[in-house]
Design a protein around this motif. Structure first.
Motif, PDB file in Angstrom:
ATOM      1  N   VAL A 189       0.867  -1.184   0.000  1.00  0.00           N
ATOM      2  CA  VAL A 189       0.000   0.000   0.000  1.00  0.00           C
ATOM      3  C   VAL A 189       0.899   1.227   0.000  1.00  0.00           C
ATOM      4  CG1 VAL A 189      -1.891  -1.186   1.173  1.00  0.00           C
ATOM      5  CG2 VAL A 189      -0.182   0.036   2.523  1.00  0.00           C
ATOM      6  N   PHE A 190       0.422   2.273  -0.607  1.00  0.00           N
ATOM      7  CA  PHE A 190       1.251   3.477  -0.671  1.00  0.00           C
ATOM      8  C   PHE A 190       0.367   4.712  -0.663  1.00  0.00           C
ATOM      9  CE2 PHE A 190       0.372   2.176  -4.973  1.00  0.00           C
ATOM     10  CZ  PHE A 190       0.027   3.360  -5.625  1.00  0.00           C
ATOM     11  N   GLY A 191       0.977   5.839  -0.345  1.00  0.00           N
ATOM     12  CA  GLY A 191       0.291   7.128  -0.314  1.00  0.00           C
ATOM     13  C   GLY A 191       1.208   8.173   0.286  1.00  0.00           C
ATOM     14  N   LYS A 192       0.656   9.359   0.475  1.00  0.00           N
ATOM     15  CA  LYS A 192       1.456  10.429   1.069  1.00  0.00           C
ATOM     16  C   LYS A 192       0.581  11.293   1.962  1.00  0.00           C
ATOM     17  CE  LYS A 192       0.989  13.332  -3.076  1.00  0.00           C
ATOM     18  NZ  LYS A 192       1.721  14.086  -4.112  1.00  0.00           N
ATOM     19  N   GLY A 193       1.196  11.886   2.962  1.00  0.00           N
ATOM     20  CA  GLY A 193       0.489  12.751   3.885  1.00  0.00           C
ATOM     21  C   GLY A 193       0.354  14.162   3.333  1.00  0.00           C
ATOM     22  N   GLU A 194      -0.741  14.793   3.656  1.00  0.00           N
ATOM     23  CA  GLU A 194      -0.991  16.164   3.221  1.00  0.00           C
ATOM     24  C   GLU A 194      -1.470  16.981   4.414  1.00  0.00           C
ATOM     25  OE1 GLU A 194      -0.276  17.278   0.377  1.00  0.00           O
ATOM     26  OE2 GLU A 194      -0.219  15.548  -0.978  1.00  0.00           O
ATOM     27  N   LYS A 195      -1.084  18.250   4.430  1.00  0.00           N
ATOM     28  CA  LYS A 195      -1.570  19.143   5.466  1.00  0.00           C
ATOM     29  C   LYS A 195      -3.035  19.444   5.223  1.00  0.00           C
ATOM     30  CE  LYS A 195      -0.756  23.593   7.685  1.00  0.00           C
ATOM     31  NZ  LYS A 195       0.034  24.845   7.685  1.00  0.00           N
ATOM     32  N   LEU A 196      -3.842  19.220   6.223  1.00  0.00           N
ATOM     33  CA  LEU A 196      -5.276  19.373   6.065  1.00  0.00           C
ATOM     34  C   LEU A 196      -5.684  20.837   6.101  1.00  0.00           C
ATOM     35  CD1 LEU A 196      -6.675  16.509   8.349  1.00  0.00           C
ATOM     36  CD2 LEU A 196      -6.485  16.538   5.854  1.00  0.00           C
ATOM     37  N   LEU A 197      -6.673  21.112   5.263  1.00  0.00           N
ATOM     38  CA  LEU A 197      -7.285  22.442   5.310  1.00  0.00           C
ATOM     39  C   LEU A 197      -8.111  22.538   6.576  1.00  0.00           C
ATOM     40  CD1 LEU A 197      -7.820  25.105   3.743  1.00  0.00           C
ATOM     41  CD2 LEU A 197      -9.793  23.947   2.717  1.00  0.00           C
ATOM     42  N   ALA A 198      -7.974  23.617   7.296  1.00  0.00           N
ATOM     43  CA  ALA A 198      -8.609  23.738   8.608  1.00  0.00           C
ATOM     44  C   ALA A 198     -10.088  24.066   8.532  1.00  0.00           C
ATOM     45  CB  ALA A 198      -7.892  24.803   9.435  1.00  0.00           C
ATOM     46  N   PHE A 199     -10.596  24.466   7.375  1.00  0.00           N
ATOM     47  CA  PHE A 199     -11.983  24.940   7.273  1.00  0.00           C
ATOM     48  C   PHE A 199     -12.774  24.028   6.337  1.00  0.00           C
ATOM     49  CE2 PHE A 199      -9.049  28.432   7.916  1.00  0.00           C
ATOM     50  CZ  PHE A 199      -9.535  29.002   9.086  1.00  0.00           C
ATOM     51  N   VAL A 200     -14.029  23.749   6.704  1.00  0.00           N
ATOM     52  CA  VAL A 200     -14.877  22.831   5.942  1.00  0.00           C
ATOM     53  C   VAL A 200     -16.171  23.548   5.575  1.00  0.00           C
ATOM     54  CG1 VAL A 200     -16.044  20.593   5.925  1.00  0.00           C
ATOM     55  CG2 VAL A 200     -13.943  20.894   7.254  1.00  0.00           C
ATOM     56  N   PRO A 201     -16.596  23.493   4.300  1.00  0.00           N
ATOM     57  CA  PRO A 201     -17.880  24.098   3.923  1.00  0.00           C
ATOM     58  C   PRO A 201     -19.057  23.238   4.383  1.00  0.00           C
ATOM     59  CG  PRO A 201     -16.853  23.082   2.009  1.00  0.00           C
ATOM     60  CD  PRO A 201     -15.869  22.951   3.133  1.00  0.00           C
ATOM     61  N   HIS A 202     -20.228  23.885   4.609  1.00  0.00           N
ATOM     62  CA  HIS A 202     -21.442  23.189   5.025  1.00  0.00           C
ATOM     63  C   HIS A 202     -22.620  23.740   4.236  1.00  0.00           C
ATOM     64  CE1 HIS A 202     -19.383  21.402   8.506  1.00  0.00           C
ATOM     65  NE2 HIS A 202     -18.834  22.605   8.696  1.00  0.00           N
ATOM     66  N   ILE A 203     -23.326  22.883   3.512  1.00  0.00           N
ATOM     67  CA  ILE A 203     -24.504  23.320   2.742  1.00  0.00           C
ATOM     68  C   ILE A 203     -25.621  23.649   3.717  1.00  0.00           C
ATOM     69  CG2 ILE A 203     -26.247  22.579   1.083  1.00  0.00           C
ATOM     70  CD1 ILE A 203     -24.097  20.873  -0.261  1.00  0.00           C
ATOM     71  N   THR A 204     -26.231  24.814   3.546  1.00  0.00           N
ATOM     72  CA  THR A 204     -27.235  25.285   4.512  1.00  0.00           C
ATOM     73  C   THR A 204     -28.627  25.427   3.908  1.00  0.00           C
ATOM     74  OG1 THR A 204     -26.630  27.580   3.985  1.00  0.00           O
ATOM     75  CG2 THR A 204     -25.515  26.539   5.858  1.00  0.00           C
ATOM     76  N   THR A 205     -28.743  25.884   2.658  1.00  0.00           N
ATOM     77  CA  THR A 205     -30.067  26.207   2.103  1.00  0.00           C
ATOM     78  C   THR A 205     -30.191  25.674   0.688  1.00  0.00           C
ATOM     79  OG1 THR A 205     -30.068  28.249   3.405  1.00  0.00           O
ATOM     80  CG2 THR A 205     -31.722  28.078   1.660  1.00  0.00           C
ATOM     81  N   LYS A 206     -31.423  25.135   0.372  1.00  0.00           N
ATOM     82  CA  LYS A 206     -31.746  24.677  -0.983  1.00  0.00           C
ATOM     83  C   LYS A 206     -33.025  25.399  -1.417  1.00  0.00           C
ATOM     84  CE  LYS A 206     -31.891  20.541   0.661  1.00  0.00           C
ATOM     85  NZ  LYS A 206     -32.110  19.072   0.807  1.00  0.00           N
ATOM     86  N   ASN A 207     -32.917  26.328  -2.383  1.00  0.00           N
ATOM     87  CA  ASN A 207     -34.068  27.079  -2.897  1.00  0.00           C
ATOM     88  C   ASN A 207     -34.393  26.591  -4.307  1.00  0.00           C
ATOM     89  OD1 ASN A 207     -34.295  28.811  -0.600  1.00  0.00           O
ATOM     90  ND2 ASN A 207     -32.531  29.996  -1.369  1.00  0.00           N
ATOM     91  N   TYR A 208     -35.527  25.821  -4.438  1.00  0.00           N
ATOM     92  CA  TYR A 208     -35.917  25.274  -5.741  1.00  0.00           C
ATOM     93  C   TYR A 208     -36.615  26.364  -6.549  1.00  0.00           C
ATOM     94  CZ  TYR A 208     -35.076  20.670  -3.680  1.00  0.00           C
ATOM     95  OH  TYR A 208     -34.515  19.581  -3.091  1.00  0.00           O
ATOM     96  N   LEU A 209     -36.155  26.580  -7.766  1.00  0.00           N
ATOM     97  CA  LEU A 209     -36.809  27.517  -8.677  1.00  0.00           C
ATOM     98  C   LEU A 209     -37.824  26.783  -9.554  1.00  0.00           C
ATOM     99  CD1 LEU A 209     -33.732  29.712  -9.727  1.00  0.00           C
ATOM    100  CD2 LEU A 209     -35.360  30.070  -7.860  1.00  0.00           C
ATOM    101  N   ASP A 210     -37.471  25.627 -10.047  1.00  0.00           N
ATOM    102  CA  ASP A 210     -38.378  24.753 -10.789  1.00  0.00           C
ATOM    103  C   ASP A 210     -37.764  23.354 -10.767  1.00  0.00           C
ATOM    104  OD1 ASP A 210     -36.356  24.748 -12.830  1.00  0.00           O
ATOM    105  OD2 ASP A 210     -37.232  26.574 -13.679  1.00  0.00           O
ATOM    106  N   ASP A 211     -38.262  22.459 -11.661  1.00  0.00           N
ATOM    107  CA  ASP A 211     -37.776  21.074 -11.614  1.00  0.00           C
ATOM    108  C   ASP A 211     -36.379  20.911 -12.191  1.00  0.00           C
ATOM    109  OD1 ASP A 211     -38.408  21.565 -14.209  1.00  0.00           O
ATOM    110  OD2 ASP A 211     -39.491  19.684 -14.543  1.00  0.00           O
ATOM    111  N   LYS A 212     -35.760  21.994 -12.689  1.00  0.00           N
ATOM    112  CA  LYS A 212     -34.413  21.917 -13.249  1.00  0.00           C
ATOM    113  C   LYS A 212     -33.422  22.843 -12.559  1.00  0.00           C
ATOM    114  CE  LYS A 212     -34.887  18.868 -16.561  1.00  0.00           C
ATOM    115  NZ  LYS A 212     -34.135  17.596 -16.558  1.00  0.00           N
ATOM    116  N   ARG A 213     -33.916  23.868 -11.809  1.00  0.00           N
ATOM    117  CA  ARG A 213     -33.009  24.897 -11.265  1.00  0.00           C
ATOM    118  C   ARG A 213     -33.118  24.970  -9.744  1.00  0.00           C
ATOM    119  NH1 ARG A 213     -34.238  30.415 -13.806  1.00  0.00           N
ATOM    120  NH2 ARG A 213     -36.363  29.776 -13.191  1.00  0.00           N
ATOM    121  N   ILE A 214     -31.954  25.252  -9.132  1.00  0.00           N
ATOM    122  CA  ILE A 214     -31.895  25.407  -7.694  1.00  0.00           C
ATOM    123  C   ILE A 214     -30.808  26.418  -7.352  1.00  0.00           C
ATOM    124  CG2 ILE A 214     -30.228  23.539  -7.362  1.00  0.00           C
ATOM    125  CD1 ILE A 214     -31.559  22.884  -4.730  1.00  0.00           C
TER     126      ILE A 214
END
Length: 735
Positions: free
Chosen positions: A307-332
């Protein structure tokens, strides 16, 4: 004997390494300490060079201490040679084993840390490990002898040479590839002091197997560290510890641990089934890892997958989805939170989409500015899982939790197609259908009924996700068929039109009911029989069998099927498997017709009989699965003899008036079982009476009781031994 300072320090490091990965002592050992009766446990492994290695141990500290003094006796019994079990096993004594004397341990402990631990366990004046506080809480033991026992046996598990020094290991070099042996370890402790059960193992060179690779190695690469884990439970009976190797280039590997990594927490009650190891790494560099297992015999396994990989410095901030406003059956319009102080650490945001919450997310909008907190998306599908990813300047990204986005949907899925299934002999039903092409399919609901027109019951608790479903039904009941239908359900729980009804015929294990003879009559040397047919609905034919008085076998005479077909005479039944198989095959061939046409007449005439013979008849019903009913109670008849045997032929006369007699002659009567020939005589217009009886071998007589100018009538008939008489032959003679 006291450990010197070097060995004491090494032991401290060893135990600290154990404590890093374990939370307690082996529960199996703990249980064995309280076992009412100790036992010797033995294991063995063949080697490719023609040797068999043996290891043993006892299950309690008290028994171990006793055996160290009295010893173990090892015997070998040859049981099999050239794949043949010997009538008398061949015994060979391999020796008595106990720990080596104190003076033989001094040299080995200078270079072998495990030997130092075992030596201290055996001969140390006091078993103390400097540098560790509250040792009793680590190993969960409260007595010094138990500490000696636990760590002494652990040291022998880590080093086979130490096991041999401690009288707990042996290598048998005088073995043959064509033999198998039982190795038996017997306690030499007097039973008056302690009863210890013997141990043994059955093995031969043909039991050799190459060591397998350790399995299921995985690595989680985090900021500044790698967490390795692997499934040790798969090979825990084979490997008791592991070496970990790391490479910077994937080619040259170096071991990270001089001492093998093990776990002391592997009882059935607390077994986590995985081992863990944490390694410190530099961020941004790729590292490769592999592991090697180690047996109690000192063997090392092939390397695991890398197995292999590498370590990365983590970003300290995380986004959070808060609101979903439906305009119609195709748009939000999608809005999210992200701390303002994190804007300077990111390049921007990306919007991702998947059809499933744990599915493969694809980027649908790139290059969203770092200060943006909402976005318009105009290509919604019926079901969407959306995430927002913050793209870090240093290459690390942080993604929000998924948000389900579903426009208003009242359109149901299309009707499921291609519904089919099978039932095996155990009643396991396998249903299968074509997957709906609707993108918002949640699953399928499946319904079952015992009759086509009843209300079906749902058998799925929640929508079934795949297009294959396994069910089970009772096969030994009166319902010969089972019915299924299903509907598709979308993620808004709109349900489709039901599929076509699937009718499945159950395997048939219930034989048809028995037919019964109602009446019979014998007419014109024919047997006319009537019967009541089987009441079972799946019967496709009735077979009529006959046997003569002295015959042991039933012979198939006639088959009444839905097509009024007749099977030719001469097929054997009852004692003949060929006749049974033929009947079953005929039933299978007529299955489809029998399901739609009523069974034919219940009367049949046997015209192939002989007068005077006795016959027995029976009837068997056969269903569309080839199952046969019990035979109808036999009908036995005797054909009466009603026809007359043929008349005597060739009757003629000679009149001799000179000598006054009439000579009568005829052809010899050749029928069998004839007792005599009766000859009757009378004058014209007078009664006829018996004149003479002759043997059937006679064909000529002389009548001297005659008078001139008279006319005589002679009657001839054959009389049989069973009382029957032939037809009469008449002859008129004038004298």
């Amino acid at each position: 004997m006291n450990l010197n300072k070097r060995n004491r320090s090494l032991l401290v490091l060893l135990i600290l390494a154990f404590c890093f990965i374990a939370t307690g002592v082996d529960a199996q050992q703990k249980d064995s300490l309280s076992a009412p009766e100790p036992q010797i446990m033995v294991t063995a492994r063949p080697k490719q060079d023609g040797k068999i290695m043996l290891r043993w141990a006892v299950t309690t500290a008290k028994a171990w201490r006793k055996l160290n003094s009295y010893g173990y006796e090892l015997k070998r019994y040859t049981i099999i040679r050239n794949k043949i079990t010997l009538a008398q096993p061949i015994e060979k004594k391999l020796g008595i084993f106990k720990p080596k004397p104190l003076d033989q341990w001094a040299k080995i402990i200078e270079t072998n840390d495990n030997a130092a631990v075992m030596g201290q366990s055996l001969y140390g004046e006091k078993f103390e490990l400097g540098g560790i506080k509250d040792l009793q809480s680590i190993i969960n033991l409260s007595e010094e002898q138990e500490q000696r026992f636990t760590w002494g046996l652990y040291a022998t598990d880590q080093d086979f040479e130490t096991a041999q020094m401690a009288g707990l290991g042996y290598i048998d070099t005088e073995v043959n590839a064509n033999e198998k042996y039982v190795y038996k370890l017997t306690s030499l402790v007097p039973q008056t002091e302690l009863l210890i059960k013997d141990g043994g193992v059955f093995i031969g060179m043909q039991d050799y197997e190459a060591l397998p690779k350790p399995l299921d190695l995985s690595g989680t690469f985090l900021e500044g560290k790698t967490m390795l884990s692997w499934n040790y439970a798969i090979h825990k009976q084979l490997y008791n510890s592991y070496f970990i190797e790391r490479s910077d280039d994937g080619i040259t590997f170096k071991r990270l641990n001089d001492l093998p990594i093990t776990t002391l927490n592997n009882s059935d009650k607390s077994d986590a089934k995985r081992m863990f190891y944490i390694d410190s790494i530099s961020n941004g560099q790729t590292y490769h890892y592999r592991i090697l297992g180690k047996t109690i015999f000192g063997e090392t396994s092939p390397a695991s997958a890398i197995v292999f990989g590498k370590g990365e410095k983590l970003l300290a901030f995380v986004p959070h989805i808060t609101t979903k406003n439906y305009l119609d059956d195709k748009r939000i319009i999608l809005e999210w939170d992200f701390l303002e102080e994190g804007n300077k650490e990111i390049k921007g945001f990306e919007l991702n989409r998947s059809d499933k919450v744990n599915g493969d997310y694809k980027v649908i909008v790139k290059n969203i500015p770092p200060n943006a907190r909402k976005i318009l998306y105009d290509n919604l599908q019926p079901t969407n899982y959306l995430t927002i990813t913050a793209i870090g300047l240093n290459g690390s990204n942080r993604t929000s939790f998924p948000a389900l986005v579903q426009p208003v949907d009242s359109i149901p899925p299309v009707k499921p197609m291609g519904f089919k299934g099978t039932i095996d002999s155990l009643g396991v039903v396998r249903l299968q259908w074509e997957a709906n092409k609707d993108k918002d399919i949640l699953g399928y609901r499946i319904f079952r009924g015992n009759n086509r027109n009843e209300e079906y019951s749902q058998i799925t608790i929640s929508p079934h996700l795949t297009t294959v479903y396994l069910d089970s039904v009772g096969v030994k009941n009166l319902n010969t068929k089972v019915y299924y239908t299903l509907v598709a359900v979308d993620q808004r729980f709109n349900m489709s039109e039901p599929s076509d009804i699937l009718e499945l015929k159950k395997p048939d294990f219930i034989k048809p009911t028995q037919p019964i003879f109602k009446a019979y009559q014998i007419k014109d040397s024919k047997v006319i029989m009537d019967w009541t047919s089987s009441s079972s609905e799946d019967v496709v034919k009735h077979e009529i069998y006959r046997k003569e008085e002295n015959s042991p076998d039933w012979v198939l005479l006639h088959t009444v099927s839905s097509r009024q077909s007749t099977v030719s005479r001469g097929q054997s039944a009852g004692g003949s498997k060929q006749g049974e198989e033929s009947s079953k095959q005929s039933a299978v061939n007529n299955t489809e017709t029998a399901q739609t046409e009523k069974l034919p007449t219940e009367t049949w005439t046997d015209d192939q009989v002989v007068e005077g013979n006795q016959y027995s008849y029976t009837i068997v019903a056969v269903d569309d699965s080839g199952l046969q009913s019990d035979q109808a109670p036999a009908l036995t008849v005797i054909i009466p003899k009603t026809s007359l045997p043929p008349a005597i032929r060739g009757l003629n006369s000679f009149v001799d008036k000179t000598n006054h007699y009439i000579e009568l002659y005829w052809s010899l009567y050749k029928e069998v079982n004839v007792a005599e020939i009766a000859i009757y005589k009378g004058e014209k217009d007078k009664p006829i009476t018996l004149f003479r009886n002759v043997l059937p071998t006679v064909n000529r007589i002389v009548d001297e009781q005659v008078k001139p100018n008279n006319e005589y009538t002679y009657l001839f008939r054959a009389v049989f031994k069973d009382g029957r008489m032939s037809e009469i032959t008449k002859l008129n003679v004038k004298y």
